[in-house]
Design a protein around this motif. Sequence first.
Motif, PDB file in Angstrom:
ATOM      1  N   HIS A  89     -11.407   3.511  -6.350  1.00 16.93           N
ATOM      2  CA  HIS A  89     -10.599   4.142  -7.396  1.00 16.93           C
ATOM      3  C   HIS A  89      -9.097   4.154  -7.099  1.00 16.93           C
ATOM      4  CE1 HIS A  89     -13.840   5.626  -9.993  1.00 16.93           C
ATOM      5  NE2 HIS A  89     -14.530   5.814  -8.880  1.00 16.93           N
ATOM      6  N   THR A  90      -8.709   3.825  -5.886  1.00 14.46           N
ATOM      7  CA  THR A  90      -7.272   3.902  -5.563  1.00 14.46           C
ATOM      8  C   THR A  90      -6.618   2.554  -5.309  1.00 14.46           C
ATOM      9  OG1 THR A  90      -7.756   4.239  -3.205  1.00 14.46           O
ATOM     10  CG2 THR A  90      -7.482   6.211  -4.575  1.00 14.46           C
ATOM     11  N   ILE A  91      -7.399   1.555  -4.894  1.00 18.69           N
ATOM     12  CA  ILE A  91      -6.807   0.263  -4.534  1.00 18.69           C
ATOM     13  C   ILE A  91      -7.326  -0.811  -5.477  1.00 18.69           C
ATOM     14  CG2 ILE A  91      -6.410  -1.411  -2.685  1.00 18.69           C
ATOM     15  CD1 ILE A  91      -7.016   0.785  -0.674  1.00 18.69           C
ATOM     16  N   ASP A  92      -6.538  -1.134  -6.478  1.00 19.87           N
ATOM     17  CA  ASP A  92      -6.889  -2.178  -7.452  1.00 19.87           C
ATOM     18  C   ASP A  92      -6.357  -3.510  -6.926  1.00 19.87           C
ATOM     19  OD1 ASP A  92      -7.418  -3.808  -9.586  1.00 19.87           O
ATOM     20  OD2 ASP A  92      -5.998  -2.844 -10.954  1.00 19.87           O
ATOM     21  N   VAL A  93      -7.162  -4.157  -6.091  1.00 19.33           N
ATOM     22  CA  VAL A  93      -6.715  -5.384  -5.425  1.00 19.33           C
ATOM     23  C   VAL A  93      -6.360  -6.458  -6.445  1.00 19.33           C
ATOM     24  CG1 VAL A  93      -7.390  -7.256  -3.871  1.00 19.33           C
ATOM     25  CG2 VAL A  93      -8.031  -4.901  -3.334  1.00 19.33           C
ATOM     26  N   THR A 140      -5.275  13.235   2.110  1.00 19.07           N
ATOM     27  CA  THR A 140      -3.810  13.357   2.174  1.00 19.07           C
ATOM     28  C   THR A 140      -3.279  12.627   3.395  1.00 19.07           C
ATOM     29  OG1 THR A 140      -3.823  15.491   1.030  1.00 19.07           O
ATOM     30  CG2 THR A 140      -1.885  14.966   2.354  1.00 19.07           C
ATOM     31  N   GLU A 141      -3.932  12.834   4.536  1.00 21.86           N
ATOM     32  CA  GLU A 141      -3.483  12.176   5.761  1.00 21.86           C
ATOM     33  C   GLU A 141      -3.767  10.671   5.718  1.00 21.86           C
ATOM     34  OE1 GLU A 141      -4.249  13.992   9.519  1.00 21.86           O
ATOM     35  OE2 GLU A 141      -4.460  16.000   8.640  1.00 21.86           O
ATOM     36  N   VAL A 142      -4.886  10.300   5.087  1.00 22.86           N
ATOM     37  CA  VAL A 142      -5.178   8.874   4.922  1.00 22.86           C
ATOM     38  C   VAL A 142      -4.105   8.211   4.064  1.00 22.86           C
ATOM     39  CG1 VAL A 142      -6.750   7.215   3.823  1.00 22.86           C
ATOM     40  CG2 VAL A 142      -7.659   9.026   5.299  1.00 22.86           C
ATOM     41  N   GLY A 143      -3.728   8.877   2.973  1.00 25.22           N
ATOM     42  CA  GLY A 143      -2.679   8.327   2.117  1.00 25.22           C
ATOM     43  C   GLY A 143      -1.362   8.163   2.853  1.00 25.22           C
ATOM     44  N   GLU A 144      -1.043   9.130   3.718  1.00 28.20           N
ATOM     45  CA  GLU A 144       0.208   9.049   4.476  1.00 28.20           C
ATOM     46  C   GLU A 144       0.168   7.939   5.523  1.00 28.20           C
ATOM     47  OE1 GLU A 144       0.468  12.969   6.012  1.00 28.20           O
ATOM     48  OE2 GLU A 144       1.216  13.870   4.129  1.00 28.20           O
ATOM     49  N   ALA A 145      -1.034   7.645   6.043  1.00 23.02           N
ATOM     50  CA  ALA A 145      -1.172   6.624   7.092  1.00 23.02           C
ATOM     51  C   ALA A 145      -1.898   5.393   6.558  1.00 23.02           C
ATOM     52  CB  ALA A 145      -1.933   7.203   8.278  1.00 23.02           C
ATOM     53  N   ILE A 146      -1.782   5.136   5.246  1.00 25.66           N
ATOM     54  CA  ILE A 146      -2.596   4.100   4.605  1.00 25.66           C
ATOM     55  C   ILE A 146      -2.381   2.716   5.202  1.00 25.66           C
ATOM     56  CG2 ILE A 146      -0.928   3.617   2.765  1.00 25.66           C
ATOM     57  CD1 ILE A 146      -4.787   3.805   2.453  1.00 25.66           C
ATOM     58  N   LEU A 163       0.810  -1.212   0.000  1.00 25.51           N
ATOM     59  CA  LEU A 163       0.000   0.000   0.000  1.00 25.51           C
ATOM     60  C   LEU A 163       0.846   1.266   0.000  1.00 25.51           C
ATOM     61  CD1 LEU A 163      -2.741  -1.145   2.524  1.00 25.51           C
ATOM     62  CD2 LEU A 163      -2.957  -0.941   0.036  1.00 25.51           C
ATOM     63  N   ARG A 164       1.958   1.230   0.729  1.00 20.67           N
ATOM     64  CA  ARG A 164       2.814   2.419   0.794  1.00 20.67           C
ATOM     65  C   ARG A 164       3.298   2.790  -0.608  1.00 20.67           C
ATOM     66  NH1 ARG A 164       2.114   6.007   3.310  1.00 20.67           N
ATOM     67  NH2 ARG A 164       2.090   6.936   1.257  1.00 20.67           N
ATOM     68  N   GLU A 165       3.722   1.806  -1.382  1.00 22.83           N
ATOM     69  CA  GLU A 165       4.174   2.067  -2.747  1.00 22.83           C
ATOM     70  C   GLU A 165       3.011   2.527  -3.617  1.00 22.83           C
ATOM     71  OE1 GLU A 165       6.208  -1.243  -4.412  1.00 22.83           O
ATOM     72  OE2 GLU A 165       7.580  -1.474  -2.711  1.00 22.83           O
ATOM     73  N   LEU A 166       1.833   1.941  -3.361  1.00 23.06           N
ATOM     74  CA  LEU A 166       0.654   2.254  -4.163  1.00 23.06           C
ATOM     75  C   LEU A 166       0.258   3.723  -4.022  1.00 23.06           C
ATOM     76  CD1 LEU A 166      -1.278   0.626  -5.989  1.00 23.06           C
ATOM     77  CD2 LEU A 166      -2.765   0.341  -4.006  1.00 23.06           C
ATOM     78  N   PHE A 167       0.529   4.324  -2.842  1.00 23.56           N
ATOM     79  CA  PHE A 167       0.106   5.692  -2.596  1.00 23.56           C
ATOM     80  C   PHE A 167       1.238   6.706  -2.713  1.00 23.56           C
ATOM     81  CE2 PHE A 167      -3.628   3.581  -1.167  1.00 23.56           C
ATOM     82  CZ  PHE A 167      -4.648   4.499  -1.356  1.00 23.56           C
ATOM     83  N   ASP A 168       2.389   6.273  -3.138  1.00 21.11           N
ATOM     84  CA  ASP A 168       3.446   7.233  -3.428  1.00 21.11           C
ATOM     85  C   ASP A 168       2.988   8.127  -4.582  1.00 21.11           C
ATOM     86  OD1 ASP A 168       5.119   6.349  -1.472  1.00 21.11           O
ATOM     87  OD2 ASP A 168       6.360   5.091  -2.767  1.00 21.11           O
ATOM     88  N   GLY A 169       3.033   9.414  -4.372  1.00 23.15           N
ATOM     89  CA  GLY A 169       2.621  10.344  -5.419  1.00 23.15           C
ATOM     90  C   GLY A 169       1.120  10.540  -5.529  1.00 23.15           C
ATOM     91  N   PHE A 170       0.354  10.040  -4.545  1.00 27.05           N
ATOM     92  CA  PHE A 170      -1.102  10.195  -4.582  1.00 27.05           C
ATOM     93  C   PHE A 170      -1.468  11.677  -4.472  1.00 27.05           C
ATOM     94  CE2 PHE A 170      -5.088  10.390  -1.949  1.00 27.05           C
ATOM     95  CZ  PHE A 170      -5.965  10.020  -2.962  1.00 27.05           C
ATOM     96  N   ASP A 171      -2.260  12.183  -5.421  1.00 34.71           N
ATOM     97  CA  ASP A 171      -2.684  13.586  -5.460  1.00 34.71           C
ATOM     98  C   ASP A 171      -4.104  13.669  -4.909  1.00 34.71           C
ATOM     99  OD1 ASP A 171      -3.453  16.174  -6.016  1.00 34.71           O
ATOM    100  OD2 ASP A 171      -2.506  16.215  -7.995  1.00 34.71           O
ATOM    101  N   ALA A 172      -4.219  13.984  -3.608  1.00 30.88           N
ATOM    102  CA  ALA A 172      -5.533  14.005  -2.967  1.00 30.88           C
ATOM    103  C   ALA A 172      -6.424  15.097  -3.547  1.00 30.88           C
ATOM    104  CB  ALA A 172      -5.366  14.201  -1.461  1.00 30.88           C
ATOM    105  N   GLY A 173      -5.866  16.272  -3.841  1.00 33.60           N
ATOM    106  CA  GLY A 173      -6.666  17.368  -4.386  1.00 33.60           C
ATOM    107  C   GLY A 173      -7.294  17.016  -5.711  1.00 33.60           C
TER     108      GLY A 173
END
Length: 392
Positions: free
Chosen positions: A337-341, A134-140, A70-80
């Motif tokens: 839309h963010t986690i393609d299991v 943004t905080e969710v992505g950082e603490a995913i 998950l950490r790799e999956l959310f690297d560069g995640f643009d929350a805005g």
Amino acid sequence: MPFEPTIVIIPLVSALVGWATNVLAVKMMFWPVDFLGIPPWLGWQGIIPANAARMGKYAARTISSKLLRLRELFDGFDAGAFVREQLAGPVERIGERVLAELSAHADALGPTQTAALTPLVRAELERVATRILTEVGEAIEEIVDIEAIVADAGERDRALIGELFLRIGRPEFRFIKRSGAYFGLLFGILPMVIWELSPSWWLLPVAGFLVGYATNWLALKLIFEPVNPLRLGPVVIQGLFHKRQRQVAEAFARLVADEVLHIDNMVRGMTSGAAGERLFGIIDGAIAELIARYRQNPLTQGLLTAAQWDELETRLPTMVRAELAAPGGLMYTFTQHTIDVYGELHGRMIDLDAASFEGILRPVFQQDEWKLIVVGAVLGLGAGVIQTLLLL
């Protein structure tokens, strides 16, 4: 000594014993789901149901450490950008409820004031949603606790882990059953020859014990070994499970995505327990900041009394939490839309090294494997005793 035609039943019975003991071994892995007998010692529970929690943890650890990072999956995640592109509906619904709350308390809030406040409320909520994600992505990895989600799914459906392994390893389990007959027939030829030359009362029971033991042991062994293709003349030998890596990867990814880490389980896991506390802590902090800005904004600060602002600050988190976990709400949309299991599991599993790939199914066989082999040996011994009584 004349040839006794009846001795041809020896390899045939050996084949039957090999088949029956291997079929029973597979059955004993999965059934019964609940302990049958007088606990704790007199009776049986399927190896996988009895160890479902441990196996679920192992599978979850494998998924989170090797397949779904998950950490790799959310690297560069643009929350805005995500809020603007995917969350217009949830943000609008929350905005309408906020305006309704303000209207219920503010006598001076008419249609003109409401129209003026609508874009302000929407912009503020977009800012809040961006901060939350943004905080969710950082603490995913704290909020999406794969091990906890798998464990919860297993507890709610005790047969789930067994069904997962059974469907993934179906060809391997089919091989175990059939190979018992083939190996049993082969191993029964030597005892037949020895019996013809020198019939002894102990021969067939010992042979039956060895056949029952060997057919189970050999079938389990050939599923995983050799790891890499081994050429013996024109024949190429490889463990069945390793040979099917691409097919297993597709089946495993599909089953986990559809039956275990589907969106309902993911959102339930993210909004309950320790993960839920972490998530709601982020939300409460963002909402407190939002209310503070409303209180300071010239357009809104005079709409409510201090007590009414305090009440809204208490009620708004409840409203947001209800929207959060609702189908089509913020967390459903975020997860979808963010986690393609399936895609992540399938792609990474195909590329796993042999040892890591084997570790997905191997624990099913290793846990109490000796019991399955011993049961096969004891049944073979019994069949050998019966053969001896019939032939002597």
